[in-house]
Design an enzyme around this catalytic site. Sequence first.
Site, PDB file in Angstrom:
ATOM      1  N   PRO A  25      50.984 -99.857  -7.634  1.00  0.00           N
ATOM      2  CA  PRO A  25      51.626 -99.456  -6.946  1.00  0.00           C
ATOM      3  C   PRO A  25      51.203-100.406  -5.438  1.00  0.00           C
ATOM      4  O   PRO A  25      49.873 -99.871  -5.179  1.00  0.00           O
ATOM      5  CB  PRO A  25      52.138 -98.386  -6.291  1.00  0.00           C
ATOM      6  CG  PRO A  25      50.680 -97.672  -7.108  1.00  0.00           C
ATOM      7  CD  PRO A  25      50.819 -98.453  -8.310  1.00  0.00           C
ATOM      8  N   ARG A  30      49.907-106.876   3.353  1.00  0.00           N
ATOM      9  CA  ARG A  30      48.984-105.643   2.966  1.00  0.00           C
ATOM     10  C   ARG A  30      47.337-105.499   3.741  1.00  0.00           C
ATOM     11  O   ARG A  30      47.180-105.608   3.035  1.00  0.00           O
ATOM     12  CB  ARG A  30      49.394-104.926   2.072  1.00  0.00           C
ATOM     13  CG  ARG A  30      48.697-103.963   2.086  1.00  0.00           C
ATOM     14  CD  ARG A  30      49.023-103.034   0.454  1.00  0.00           C
ATOM     15  NE  ARG A  30      48.467-101.960   0.324  1.00  0.00           N
ATOM     16  CZ  ARG A  30      48.110-100.896  -0.736  1.00  0.00           C
ATOM     17  NH1 ARG A  30      47.400-101.572  -1.825  1.00  0.00           N
ATOM     18  NH2 ARG A  30      47.425 -99.470  -0.556  1.00  0.00           N
ATOM     19  N   ASN A  35      44.070-102.680 -12.259  1.00  0.00           N
ATOM     20  CA  ASN A  35      43.665-102.150 -10.711  1.00  0.00           C
ATOM     21  C   ASN A  35      44.618-101.525 -10.694  1.00  0.00           C
ATOM     22  O   ASN A  35      46.111-101.890 -10.045  1.00  0.00           O
ATOM     23  CB  ASN A  35      44.026-103.488  -9.332  1.00  0.00           C
ATOM     24  CG  ASN A  35      43.756-102.718  -8.165  1.00  0.00           C
ATOM     25  OD1 ASN A  35      43.836-101.514  -8.052  1.00  0.00           O
ATOM     26  ND2 ASN A  35      43.702-103.561  -7.370  1.00  0.00           N
ATOM     27  N   ALA A  50      46.813 -96.840  -5.794  1.00  0.00           N
ATOM     28  CA  ALA A  50      46.088 -95.467  -5.308  1.00  0.00           C
ATOM     29  C   ALA A  50      46.410 -94.591  -6.899  1.00  0.00           C
ATOM     30  O   ALA A  50      46.073 -93.286  -6.480  1.00  0.00           O
ATOM     31  CB  ALA A  50      47.740 -94.496  -4.348  1.00  0.00           C
ATOM     32  N   GLU A  89      38.530-100.542 -15.126  1.00  0.00           N
ATOM     33  CA  GLU A  89      38.977-100.641 -13.145  1.00  0.00           C
ATOM     34  C   GLU A  89      38.523-101.884 -12.287  1.00  0.00           C
ATOM     35  O   GLU A  89      37.143-102.130 -12.797  1.00  0.00           O
ATOM     36  CB  GLU A  89      38.753 -99.036 -13.035  1.00  0.00           C
ATOM     37  CG  GLU A  89      39.387 -99.230 -12.162  1.00  0.00           C
ATOM     38  CD  GLU A  89      38.421 -97.891 -11.476  1.00  0.00           C
ATOM     39  OE1 GLU A  89      36.963 -97.440 -11.868  1.00  0.00           O
ATOM     40  OE2 GLU A  89      39.014 -96.413 -10.554  1.00  0.00           O
ATOM     41  N   ARG A  92      35.215 -95.791   1.789  1.00  0.00           N
ATOM     42  CA  ARG A  92      36.667 -95.503   2.440  1.00  0.00           C
ATOM     43  C   ARG A  92      37.094 -93.703   2.994  1.00  0.00           C
ATOM     44  O   ARG A  92      35.734 -92.682   2.354  1.00  0.00           O
ATOM     45  CB  ARG A  92      38.113 -96.193   1.919  1.00  0.00           C
ATOM     46  CG  ARG A  92      37.487 -98.024   2.215  1.00  0.00           C
ATOM     47  CD  ARG A  92      38.466 -98.482   0.749  1.00  0.00           C
ATOM     48  NE  ARG A  92      39.809 -98.474   2.142  1.00  0.00           N
ATOM     49  CZ  ARG A  92      41.308 -98.733   1.398  1.00  0.00           C
ATOM     50  NH1 ARG A  92      41.281 -99.230   0.208  1.00  0.00           N
ATOM     51  NH2 ARG A  92      42.406 -98.271   2.169  1.00  0.00           N
TER      52      ARG A  92
HETATM   53  C1  DQA Z   1      42.864-100.320  -3.907  1.00  0.00           C
HETATM   54  C2  DQA Z   1      42.164 -99.123  -3.363  1.00  0.00           C
HETATM   55  C3  DQA Z   1      43.124 -98.072  -3.643  1.00  0.00           C
HETATM   56  O1  DQA Z   1      42.275 -96.508  -3.073  1.00  0.00           O
HETATM   57  C4  DQA Z   1      44.596 -98.434  -3.076  1.00  0.00           C
HETATM   58  O2  DQA Z   1      45.094 -97.125  -3.155  1.00  0.00           O
HETATM   59  C5  DQA Z   1      45.160 -99.565  -3.166  1.00  0.00           C
HETATM   60  C6  DQA Z   1      44.291-100.527  -3.101  1.00  0.00           C
HETATM   61  C7  DQA Z   1      42.159-101.640  -4.591  1.00  0.00           C
HETATM   62  O3  DQA Z   1      42.238-102.590  -5.112  1.00  0.00           O
HETATM   63  O4  DQA Z   1      41.261-101.906  -3.611  1.00  0.00           O
HETATM   64  O5  DQA Z   1      46.410 -99.553  -3.603  1.00  0.00           O
HETATM   65  O6  DQA Z   1      42.787-100.149  -5.911  1.00  0.00           O
END
Ligand code: DQA
Length: 146
Positions: free
Chosen positions: A13, A21, A78, A81, A102, A111
């Site tokens: 998502p 973004r 990826n 969230a 991943e 973060r």
């Molecule tokens: C993400 C990290 C996630 O925490 C976040 O919700 C994303 C992007 C990243 O690629 O850094 O949507 O997967």
Amino acid sequence: MSDQQTIFVLNGPNLNLLGTREPDVYGRDTLDDIAGRLEDQALPLGLSIDMRQSNHEGHLIDWLHEANAAGAKAVILNPGAYTHTSIALHDAIKAIKVPVIEVHLSNPHAREAFRHKSLVGQAAKGTIAGFGAMSYALALDAAAKL
Ligand code: DQA
């Protein structure tokens, strides 16, 4: 090319919005930019890239099953969230044989606390995070060597 030569690159998502973004966090490359570079990187390795994005958890699960049924070499995932929430993605990765790598553009550990737990990472073969778009290139490098 046989499916053993195919690497699925699945994106969850909000990753359709890459480029605009939160560019300070995720960079200015779009998902298409990343896909183009992965294809260039894959070609001399004799690999092909099947790049997809969905904002829906079930699509990601269906595509993991599809990659497995197709006998793909690996999946680069990826999960956005869903990384931090999806027991269903965790279970799907556990249920299949194809190795899942991943990836994250950002480093979730640096973060907010709610990003520190990865249910996907607890099932994945390995995780590459924090290198921006280069995380995908590093993951493809690893996938090619599996
Ligand atoms: C993400 C990290 C996630 O925490 C976040 O919700 C994303 C992007 C990243 O690629 O850094 O949507 O997967």
